[in-house]
Design a protein around this motif. Structure first.
Motif, PDB file in Angstrom:
ATOM      1  N   VAL A 103       0.843  -1.203   0.000  1.00  0.00           N
ATOM      2  CA  VAL A 103       0.000   0.000   0.000  1.00  0.00           C
ATOM      3  C   VAL A 103       0.877   1.252   0.000  1.00  0.00           C
ATOM      4  O   VAL A 103       0.621   2.209  -0.745  1.00  0.00           O
ATOM      5  N   ALA A 104       1.935   1.256   0.808  1.00  0.00           N
ATOM      6  CA  ALA A 104       2.856   2.399   0.845  1.00  0.00           C
ATOM      7  C   ALA A 104       3.528   2.586  -0.511  1.00  0.00           C
ATOM      8  O   ALA A 104       3.636   3.716  -1.005  1.00  0.00           O
ATOM      9  N   SER A 119      -5.031   3.617   9.589  1.00  0.00           N
ATOM     10  CA  SER A 119      -5.029   3.451  11.044  1.00  0.00           C
ATOM     11  C   SER A 119      -3.624   3.117  11.533  1.00  0.00           C
ATOM     12  O   SER A 119      -3.401   2.948  12.722  1.00  0.00           O
ATOM     13  N   ASP A 120      -2.682   3.033  10.600  1.00  0.00           N
ATOM     14  CA  ASP A 120      -1.319   2.583  10.912  1.00  0.00           C
ATOM     15  C   ASP A 120      -0.301   3.680  10.617  1.00  0.00           C
ATOM     16  O   ASP A 120       0.627   3.498   9.830  1.00  0.00           O
ATOM     17  N   ILE A 121      -0.476   4.815  11.253  1.00  0.00           N
ATOM     18  CA  ILE A 121       0.343   6.002  10.981  1.00  0.00           C
ATOM     19  C   ILE A 121       1.841   5.719  11.139  1.00  0.00           C
ATOM     20  O   ILE A 121       2.632   6.045  10.250  1.00  0.00           O
ATOM     21  N   ASP A 123       3.903   2.960  11.131  1.00  0.00           N
ATOM     22  CA  ASP A 123       4.607   2.102  10.178  1.00  0.00           C
ATOM     23  C   ASP A 123       4.547   2.650   8.753  1.00  0.00           C
ATOM     24  O   ASP A 123       5.528   2.589   8.017  1.00  0.00           O
ATOM     25  N   ILE A 124       3.411   3.196   8.373  1.00  0.00           N
ATOM     26  CA  ILE A 124       3.299   3.776   7.030  1.00  0.00           C
ATOM     27  C   ILE A 124       4.219   4.991   6.928  1.00  0.00           C
ATOM     28  O   ILE A 124       4.873   5.198   5.901  1.00  0.00           O
ATOM     29  N   ALA A 125       4.306   5.793   7.975  1.00  0.00           N
ATOM     30  CA  ALA A 125       5.196   6.963   7.969  1.00  0.00           C
ATOM     31  C   ALA A 125       6.647   6.546   7.788  1.00  0.00           C
ATOM     32  O   ALA A 125       7.414   7.229   7.102  1.00  0.00           O
ATOM     33  N   LYS A 126       7.047   5.425   8.391  1.00  0.00           N
ATOM     34  CA  LYS A 126       8.415   4.937   8.216  1.00  0.00           C
ATOM     35  C   LYS A 126       8.709   4.638   6.751  1.00  0.00           C
ATOM     36  O   LYS A 126       9.807   4.881   6.268  1.00  0.00           O
ATOM     37  N   MET A 127       7.716   4.109   6.052  1.00  0.00           N
ATOM     38  CA  MET A 127       7.929   3.720   4.655  1.00  0.00           C
ATOM     39  C   MET A 127       7.742   4.875   3.679  1.00  0.00           C
ATOM     40  O   MET A 127       8.429   4.946   2.669  1.00  0.00           O
ATOM     41  N   CYS A 128       6.823   5.778   3.977  1.00  0.00           N
ATOM     42  CA  CYS A 128       6.507   6.860   3.032  1.00  0.00           C
ATOM     43  C   CYS A 128       7.231   8.169   3.333  1.00  0.00           C
ATOM     44  O   CYS A 128       7.335   9.020   2.455  1.00  0.00           O
ATOM     45  N   GLY A 129       7.671   8.346   4.562  1.00  0.00           N
ATOM     46  CA  GLY A 129       8.325   9.592   4.919  1.00  0.00           C
ATOM     47  C   GLY A 129       7.388  10.772   4.743  1.00  0.00           C
ATOM     48  O   GLY A 129       6.198  10.689   5.003  1.00  0.00           O
ATOM     49  N   GLU A 130       7.955  11.860   4.278  1.00  0.00           N
ATOM     50  CA  GLU A 130       7.200  13.103   4.095  1.00  0.00           C
ATOM     51  C   GLU A 130       6.451  13.160   2.758  1.00  0.00           C
ATOM     52  O   GLU A 130       5.723  14.114   2.509  1.00  0.00           O
ATOM     53  N   ARG A 131       6.624  12.160   1.920  1.00  0.00           N
ATOM     54  CA  ARG A 131       6.042  12.218   0.572  1.00  0.00           C
ATOM     55  C   ARG A 131       4.546  11.935   0.537  1.00  0.00           C
ATOM     56  O   ARG A 131       3.889  12.222  -0.461  1.00  0.00           O
ATOM     57  N   LEU A 134      -0.433  11.578   5.896  1.00  0.00           N
ATOM     58  CA  LEU A 134      -1.233  10.529   6.523  1.00  0.00           C
ATOM     59  C   LEU A 134      -2.327  11.134   7.378  1.00  0.00           C
ATOM     60  O   LEU A 134      -2.083  12.063   8.150  1.00  0.00           O
ATOM     61  N   VAL A 135      -3.520  10.577   7.232  1.00  0.00           N
ATOM     62  CA  VAL A 135      -4.672  11.018   8.009  1.00  0.00           C
ATOM     63  C   VAL A 135      -5.190   9.807   8.760  1.00  0.00           C
ATOM     64  O   VAL A 135      -5.540   8.787   8.166  1.00  0.00           O
ATOM     65  N   ALA A 136      -5.230   9.912  10.081  1.00  0.00           N
ATOM     66  CA  ALA A 136      -5.689   8.797  10.926  1.00  0.00           C
ATOM     67  C   ALA A 136      -7.194   8.624  10.822  1.00  0.00           C
ATOM     68  O   ALA A 136      -7.950   9.585  10.899  1.00  0.00           O
ATOM     69  N   VAL A 137      -7.602   7.379  10.623  1.00  0.00           N
ATOM     70  CA  VAL A 137      -9.030   7.041  10.636  1.00  0.00           C
ATOM     71  C   VAL A 137      -9.265   5.875  11.575  1.00  0.00           C
ATOM     72  O   VAL A 137      -8.376   5.125  11.879  1.00  0.00           O
TER      73      VAL A 137
END
Length: 137
Positions: A103-104, A119-121, A123-131, A134-137
């Motif tokens: 998904v990332a 809902s996984d801010i 771990d997804i942030a680690k993979m996507c960085g600032e690009r 992310l919005v938490a749901v």
């Protein structure tokens, strides 16, 4: 006659939780998607998100209707290798994070700006960085 490809102003990506909440017609997610569409954003998901979100009690007609309004991005060999590289670069293991990585990776190759409902801010942030925003749901 060939279908004309629309030009979008960015992309909204749904992870499992985003799709699950959309299927449940949760007001927050429906409103976020409506807002994204009003801004000209395309709404996309990974095919793996469908596998992850669907279960025996899923309303199949609702699922089909919701999916008809989303673009399902491809996941092939090249995308799998890129997702694997994301895992290696972040020290995460594919056994637990394979779908998140796919998904990332999909989000990272979409038309920017990219926003993901997740809902996984962490771990997804680690993979996507600032690009990817992310919005938490």
């Amino acid at each position: 006659m060939a279908r004309r490809r629309l030009s979008y102003e960015g992309t909204l990506v749904l992870d499992r939780e985003g799709l699950s909440k959309l299927l449940a017609d949760e007001e927050q997610v429906v409103a976020l998607i409506a807002e994204a569409r009003s801004r000209g954003m395309e709404v996309v998901i990974s095919p793996l998100t469908i596998i992850e979100a669907v279960h025996a009690r899923t309303n199949k007609p609702r699922l089909n209707w919701v999916l008809s309004g989303l673009r399902v991005v491809p996941v092939g060999d090249e995308e799998a290798r890129a997702a694997s590289k994301l895992l290696m670069n972040t020290g995460l293991h594919g056994h637990k994070y394979a779908i998140d990585a796919a998904v990332a990776e999909a989000a990272l190759r979409e038309h920017r700006p990219v926003v993901m409902l997740t809902s996984d801010i962490d771990d997804i942030a680690k993979m996507c960085g600032e690009r990817v925003r992310l919005v938490a749901v």
